[in-house]
Design a protein around this motif. Structure first.
Motif, mmCIF file in Angstrom:
data_model
loop_
_atom_site.group_PDB
_atom_site.id
_atom_site.type_symbol
_atom_site.label_atom_id
_atom_site.label_comp_id
_atom_site.label_asym_id
_atom_site.label_seq_id
_atom_site.Cartn_x
_atom_site.Cartn_y
_atom_site.Cartn_z
ATOM 1 N N VAL A 96 -14.884 49.302 39.383
ATOM 2 C CA VAL A 96 -15.532 49.108 38.080
ATOM 3 C C VAL A 96 -16.063 47.681 38.036
ATOM 4 N N PRO A 97 -17.358 47.459 37.813
ATOM 5 C CA PRO A 97 -18.394 48.462 37.542
ATOM 6 C C PRO A 97 -18.702 49.328 38.755
ATOM 7 N N MET A 98 -19.164 50.525 38.471
ATOM 8 C CA MET A 98 -19.590 51.439 39.517
ATOM 9 C C MET A 98 -21.061 51.186 39.837
ATOM 10 N N ILE A 99 -21.416 51.308 41.104
ATOM 11 C CA ILE A 99 -22.799 51.089 41.529
ATOM 12 C C ILE A 99 -23.764 51.930 40.688
ATOM 13 N N ALA A 100 -24.813 51.297 40.204
ATOM 14 C CA ALA A 100 -25.942 51.936 39.515
ATOM 15 C C ALA A 100 -25.605 52.491 38.137
ATOM 16 N N CYS A 101 -24.414 52.164 37.595
ATOM 17 C CA CYS A 101 -24.014 52.711 36.304
ATOM 18 C C CYS A 101 -24.347 51.728 35.175
ATOM 19 N N ASP A 102 -24.953 52.243 34.117
ATOM 20 C CA ASP A 102 -25.315 51.433 32.962
ATOM 21 C C ASP A 102 -24.434 51.702 31.743
ATOM 22 N N CYS A 103 -23.271 52.331 31.949
ATOM 23 C CA CYS A 103 -22.404 52.633 30.809
ATOM 24 C C CYS A 103 -21.835 51.344 30.214
ATOM 25 N N ASP A 124 -16.411 41.517 29.761
ATOM 26 C CA ASP A 124 -14.976 41.236 29.779
ATOM 27 C C ASP A 124 -14.463 41.273 31.220
ATOM 28 N N LYS A 125 -13.825 40.196 31.654
ATOM 29 C CA LYS A 125 -13.301 40.144 33.018
ATOM 30 C C LYS A 125 -12.281 41.239 33.291
ATOM 31 N N LYS A 126 -11.596 41.698 32.258
ATOM 32 C CA LYS A 126 -10.609 42.757 32.450
ATOM 33 C C LYS A 126 -11.251 44.117 32.681
ATOM 34 N N ASP A 127 -12.555 44.217 32.516
ATOM 35 C CA ASP A 127 -13.285 45.440 32.853
ATOM 36 C C ASP A 127 -13.905 45.368 34.244
ATOM 37 N N LYS A 128 -13.554 44.355 35.024
ATOM 38 C CA LYS A 128 -14.015 44.231 36.412
ATOM 39 C C LYS A 128 -12.840 44.582 37.310
ATOM 40 N N ARG A 129 -12.919 45.724 37.976
ATOM 41 C CA ARG A 129 -11.755 46.236 38.695
ATOM 42 C C ARG A 129 -12.089 46.533 40.155
ATOM 43 N N LEU A 166 -7.828 52.780 37.484
ATOM 44 C CA LEU A 166 -8.599 53.153 36.297
ATOM 45 C C LEU A 166 -10.076 53.304 36.631
ATOM 46 N N SER A 167 -10.711 54.315 36.066
ATOM 47 C CA SER A 167 -12.153 54.510 36.238
ATOM 48 C C SER A 167 -12.896 53.978 35.016
ATOM 49 N N HIS A 168 -14.205 53.872 35.130
ATOM 50 C CA HIS A 168 -15.000 53.450 33.972
ATOM 51 C C HIS A 168 -14.928 54.477 32.849
ATOM 52 N N GLN A 169 -14.526 55.688 33.172
ATOM 53 C CA GLN A 169 -14.399 56.733 32.149
ATOM 54 C C GLN A 169 -13.232 56.487 31.197
ATOM 55 N N MET A 170 -12.328 55.579 31.565
ATOM 56 C CA MET A 170 -11.194 55.289 30.692
ATOM 57 C C MET A 170 -11.654 54.600 29.403
ATOM 58 N N GLY A 171 -12.706 53.817 29.489
ATOM 59 C CA GLY A 171 -13.165 53.038 28.349
ATOM 60 C C GLY A 171 -12.900 51.567 28.575
ATOM 61 N N LYS A 172 -13.350 50.746 27.636
ATOM 62 C CA LYS A 172 -13.161 49.306 27.756
ATOM 63 C C LYS A 172 -11.684 48.936 27.610
ATOM 64 N N HIS A 173 -11.276 47.972 28.400
ATOM 65 C CA HIS A 173 -9.888 47.522 28.384
ATOM 66 C C HIS A 173 -9.423 47.192 26.956
ATOM 67 N N ALA A 174 -10.192 46.380 26.253
ATOM 68 C CA ALA A 174 -9.782 45.927 24.915
ATOM 69 C C ALA A 174 -9.635 47.088 23.940
ATOM 70 N N ASP A 175 -10.500 48.095 24.063
ATOM 71 C CA ASP A 175 -10.438 49.244 23.157
ATOM 72 C C ASP A 175 -9.226 50.122 23.458
ATOM 73 N N VAL A 176 -8.984 50.398 24.728
ATOM 74 C CA VAL A 176 -7.876 51.284 25.108
ATOM 75 C C VAL A 176 -6.530 50.648 24.759
ATOM 76 N N GLU A 177 -6.433 49.333 24.904
ATOM 77 C CA GLU A 177 -5.178 48.635 24.599
ATOM 78 C C GLU A 177 -4.702 48.913 23.179
ATOM 79 N N THR A 178 -5.631 49.070 22.241
ATOM 80 C CA THR A 178 -5.251 49.303 20.846
ATOM 81 C C THR A 178 -4.676 50.697 20.630
ATOM 82 N N GLU A 179 -4.875 51.588 21.593
ATOM 83 C CA GLU A 179 -4.432 52.975 21.461
ATOM 84 C C GLU A 179 -3.077 53.237 22.108
ATOM 85 N N LEU A 180 -2.511 52.243 22.800
ATOM 86 C CA LEU A 180 -1.326 52.468 23.626
ATOM 87 C C LEU A 180 -0.034 52.186 22.869
ATOM 88 N N PRO A 181 1.025 52.954 23.180
ATOM 89 C CA PRO A 181 2.333 52.692 22.547
ATOM 90 C C PRO A 181 2.905 51.353 23.004
#
Length: 258
Positions: free
Chosen positions: A19-26, A33-38, A229-244
């Motif tokens: 992540v990012p995946m080649i050629a993806c504009d999602c 966010d550096k935490k979205d670079k995997r 984690l894939s890019h399909q998981m969503g942004k790191h900051a957004d997913v963190e708010t959903e976790l127990p």
């Protein structure tokens, strides 16, 4: 049981495409966010006397540079998929500076792929610059790498057996969507669990986010981090708010001291 103090570094937390995946504009692939670079999934495990890596994928060279690794005692492999073994050739640098072969611990299935992918490393006739690799076969029997006890945990990646590993109070599981009860018992009592969760939607061979949460809660692990984690998981900051509580996404560069 007492365990040596360990430092765990998350070298990569991404799935096979990174992540990012080649050629993806999602939005995730375009996130600043550096935490979205995997990079591809791998960890570094260090005691006072021993340094080992779990897996050596396509990003292995950069991961070693980024983490400023000057010495590596061994690489322990989970399974033979390309995103976990493709960087093995780059042990040549460690060979050069240590004047020692790289110790590689892998099951027979993974060794077969390593020998097929890097046949020149095993030629009887040697020439300068070839990677030097010392293969050691592992099964479900615990083994030592220096002063670090490694306890294998077999998990299932659909129909492929994959090795997870427990290091003292820490357990690392990647590429799984099923863990049998006897192997779950090996994980119980860990203080930290790292577990693969590919995305929110169900997948044929990886845990989904909800499935990963269920495993962590079933095993009553105080702190769990998700990886692979894939890019399909969503942004790191957004997913963190959903976790127990006690469950978080891992990120590249995260360091734990246990």
């Amino acid at each position: 049981m007492s365990y040596p103090s360990l430092k765990i570094t998350f070298l990569g937390t991404g799935t096979s495409s990174g992540v990012p995946m080649i050629a993806c504009d999602c939005p995730v692939c375009q996130s600043p966010d550096k935490k979205d670079k995997r990079l591809r999934s791998s960890i570094l495990v260090q005691s006072a006397n021993t340094t080992l890596a779990v897996d050596a994928g396509p990003d292995f060279r950069y991961q070693m540079l980024r983490a400023n690794v000057k010495h590596l005692d061994a690489i322990v492999f989970t399974h033979p998929h390309k995103d976990h073994v493709a960087g093995l050739d780059d042990v040549r640098a460690f060979n050069f500076f240590s004047q020692q072969p790289m110790k590689v611990f892998a099951n027979e299935m993974t060794q077969e792929v390593i020998i097929r992918e890097f046949p020149y490393a095993f030629y009887e006739t040697r020439y300068p610059g070839l990677p030097e690799i010392q293969l050691t076969t592992i099964d479900l029997t615990p083994f030592m790498v220096g002063d670090i006890l490694v306890t294998p945990v077999q998990v299932w990646h659909l129909k492929m057996p994959v090795m997870g590993f427990r290091f003292g109070k820490f357990t690392y599981i990647t590429d799984a969507n099923n863990i049998e009860p006897a192997e779950k018992d090996k994980i119980r009592g860990s203080e930290v669990l790292v577990l693969n969760t590919l995305r929110k939607e169900k997948h044929i061979s990886h845990y989904s986010l909800s499935e990963g949460i269920a495993v962590a809660q079933e095993l009553a692990i105080p702190q769990t981090y998700f990886t692979h984690l894939s890019h399909q998981m969503g942004k790191h900051a957004d997913v963190e708010t959903e976790l127990p509580e006690g469950i978080n996404l891992g990120w590249d560069g995260l360091v734990l001291n246990l």
